[in-house]
Design a protein around this motif. Structure first.
Motif, PDB file in Angstrom:
ATOM      1  N   TYR A  58       4.910  -3.438  -5.606  1.00  0.00           N
ATOM      2  CA  TYR A  58       5.030  -2.765  -4.308  1.00  0.00           C
ATOM      3  C   TYR A  58       5.790  -3.655  -3.321  1.00  0.00           C
ATOM      4  N   ILE A  59       5.466  -4.941  -3.348  1.00  0.00           N
ATOM      5  CA  ILE A  59       6.118  -5.895  -2.446  1.00  0.00           C
ATOM      6  C   ILE A  59       7.605  -5.984  -2.765  1.00  0.00           C
ATOM      7  N   GLU A  60       7.916  -6.187  -4.027  1.00  0.00           N
ATOM      8  CA  GLU A  60       9.313  -6.362  -4.417  1.00  0.00           C
ATOM      9  C   GLU A  60      10.126  -5.086  -4.212  1.00  0.00           C
ATOM     10  N   GLN A  61       9.544  -3.936  -4.503  1.00  0.00           N
ATOM     11  CA  GLN A  61      10.272  -2.678  -4.329  1.00  0.00           C
ATOM     12  C   GLN A  61      10.544  -2.369  -2.862  1.00  0.00           C
ATOM     13  N   SER A  62       9.776  -2.964  -1.969  1.00  0.00           N
ATOM     14  CA  SER A  62       9.977  -2.731  -0.535  1.00  0.00           C
ATOM     15  C   SER A  62      11.151  -3.529   0.018  1.00  0.00           C
ATOM     16  N   GLY A  63      11.630  -4.494  -0.765  1.00  0.00           N
ATOM     17  CA  GLY A  63      12.704  -5.360  -0.294  1.00  0.00           C
ATOM     18  C   GLY A  63      12.200  -6.683   0.262  1.00  0.00           C
ATOM     19  N   LEU A  64      10.877  -6.837   0.378  1.00  0.00           N
ATOM     20  CA  LEU A  64      10.340  -8.131   0.801  1.00  0.00           C
ATOM     21  C   LEU A  64      10.448  -9.118  -0.348  1.00  0.00           C
ATOM     22  N   LYS A  65      10.586 -10.369  -0.003  1.00  0.00           N
ATOM     23  CA  LYS A  65      10.753 -11.422  -0.999  1.00  0.00           C
ATOM     24  C   LYS A  65       9.552 -12.371  -0.938  1.00  0.00           C
ATOM     25  N   ILE A  66       9.018 -12.699  -2.095  1.00  0.00           N
ATOM     26  CA  ILE A  66       7.941 -13.686  -2.166  1.00  0.00           C
ATOM     27  C   ILE A  66       8.613 -15.052  -2.186  1.00  0.00           C
ATOM     28  N   ILE A  67       8.439 -15.836  -1.101  1.00  0.00           N
ATOM     29  CA  ILE A  67       9.110 -17.135  -1.055  1.00  0.00           C
ATOM     30  C   ILE A  67       8.236 -18.252  -1.605  1.00  0.00           C
ATOM     31  N   THR A  68       6.923 -18.042  -1.622  1.00  0.00           N
ATOM     32  CA  THR A  68       6.025 -18.982  -2.279  1.00  0.00           C
ATOM     33  C   THR A  68       4.693 -18.284  -2.499  1.00  0.00           C
ATOM     34  N   GLN A  69       3.968 -18.731  -3.517  1.00  0.00           N
ATOM     35  CA  GLN A  69       2.646 -18.185  -3.775  1.00  0.00           C
ATOM     36  C   GLN A  69       1.834 -19.190  -4.574  1.00  0.00           C
ATOM     37  N   LYS A  70       0.516 -19.065  -4.448  1.00  0.00           N
ATOM     38  CA  LYS A  70      -0.371 -19.900  -5.259  1.00  0.00           C
ATOM     39  C   LYS A  70      -1.698 -19.195  -5.445  1.00  0.00           C
ATOM     40  N   LYS A  71      -2.291 -19.471  -6.581  1.00  0.00           N
ATOM     41  CA  LYS A  71      -3.609 -18.943  -6.897  1.00  0.00           C
ATOM     42  C   LYS A  71      -4.628 -19.996  -6.515  1.00  0.00           C
ATOM     43  N   MET A  72      -5.713 -19.557  -5.875  1.00  0.00           N
ATOM     44  CA  MET A  72      -6.724 -20.516  -5.450  1.00  0.00           C
ATOM     45  C   MET A  72      -8.078 -19.833  -5.348  1.00  0.00           C
ATOM     46  N   LEU A  73      -9.106 -20.652  -5.275  1.00  0.00           N
ATOM     47  CA  LEU A  73     -10.461 -20.180  -5.042  1.00  0.00           C
ATOM     48  C   LEU A  73     -10.872 -20.693  -3.675  1.00  0.00           C
ATOM     49  N   LEU A  74     -11.051 -19.784  -2.738  1.00  0.00           N
ATOM     50  CA  LEU A  74     -11.421 -20.178  -1.384  1.00  0.00           C
ATOM     51  C   LEU A  74     -12.858 -20.697  -1.350  1.00  0.00           C
ATOM     52  N   THR A  75     -13.070 -21.759  -0.604  1.00  0.00           N
ATOM     53  CA  THR A  75     -14.430 -22.213  -0.352  1.00  0.00           C
ATOM     54  C   THR A  75     -15.019 -21.339   0.752  1.00  0.00           C
ATOM     55  N   LYS A  76     -16.320 -21.391   0.910  1.00  0.00           N
ATOM     56  CA  LYS A  76     -16.969 -20.634   1.988  1.00  0.00           C
ATOM     57  C   LYS A  76     -16.425 -21.080   3.342  1.00  0.00           C
TER      58      LYS A  76
END
Length: 141
Positions: free
Chosen positions: A25-43
């Motif tokens: 959905y993001i890519e088809q909209s024309g927006l570009k992912i410039i960075t990403q990371k997977k993480m587990l948020l602490t409380k």
């Protein structure tokens, strides 16, 4: 105007293994992912990030949900990125979200609603800085 915005793919997206669907959905909209990371948020991280909602009755459930599994945080770039991504996300309550939006097509309920997106340019700057260092935000195009 070229802008940056924050996107969070919430624990329900990771648990349901629909990361690629949401990203499409993001890519088809024309927006570009410039960075990403997977993480587990602490409380503590979740409480700080959603501090604006601290007095709202849903705050404890939101923090619990956002720490219940991994998330993927992304910085997106593109023309009018903040408003464009909010449109792509759809209404907070999937029952009210239009078909063709992430929440309208993929979300299970108002709590497990797949994604978070910044609601203003000012908040986008703060939210991106919460998760990413400046050097991680290189937009080469």
């Amino acid at each position: 105007m070229n802008e940056k915005t924050l996107s969070i793919l919430k624990p329900d997206v990771i648990k349901r293994n629909i990361i690629g669907k949401v990203i499409s959905y993001i890519e088809q909209s024309g927006l570009k992912i410039i960075t990403q990371k997977k993480m587990l948020l602490t409380k503590k991280q979740a409480e700080l990030f959603y501090e604006v909602h601290k007095e709202r009755p849903f705050f404890p459930d939101l923090v619990e949900f956002m720490t219940s599994g991994s998330v993927i945080v992304q910085a997106l770039s593109g023309e009018n990125a903040v408003s464009k991504y909010r449109t792509i996300m759809g209404a907070t309550d999937p029952k009210q979200a239009d078909k063709g939006t992430i929440r309208g097509d993929l979300a299970d309920n108002i709590d497990a609603n797949c994604v978070h997106g910044s609601d203003s340019i000012e908040n986008a700057k703060k939210e991106i800085a919460f998760f990413f260092a400046e050097y991680e935000l290189i937009d080469t195009e």
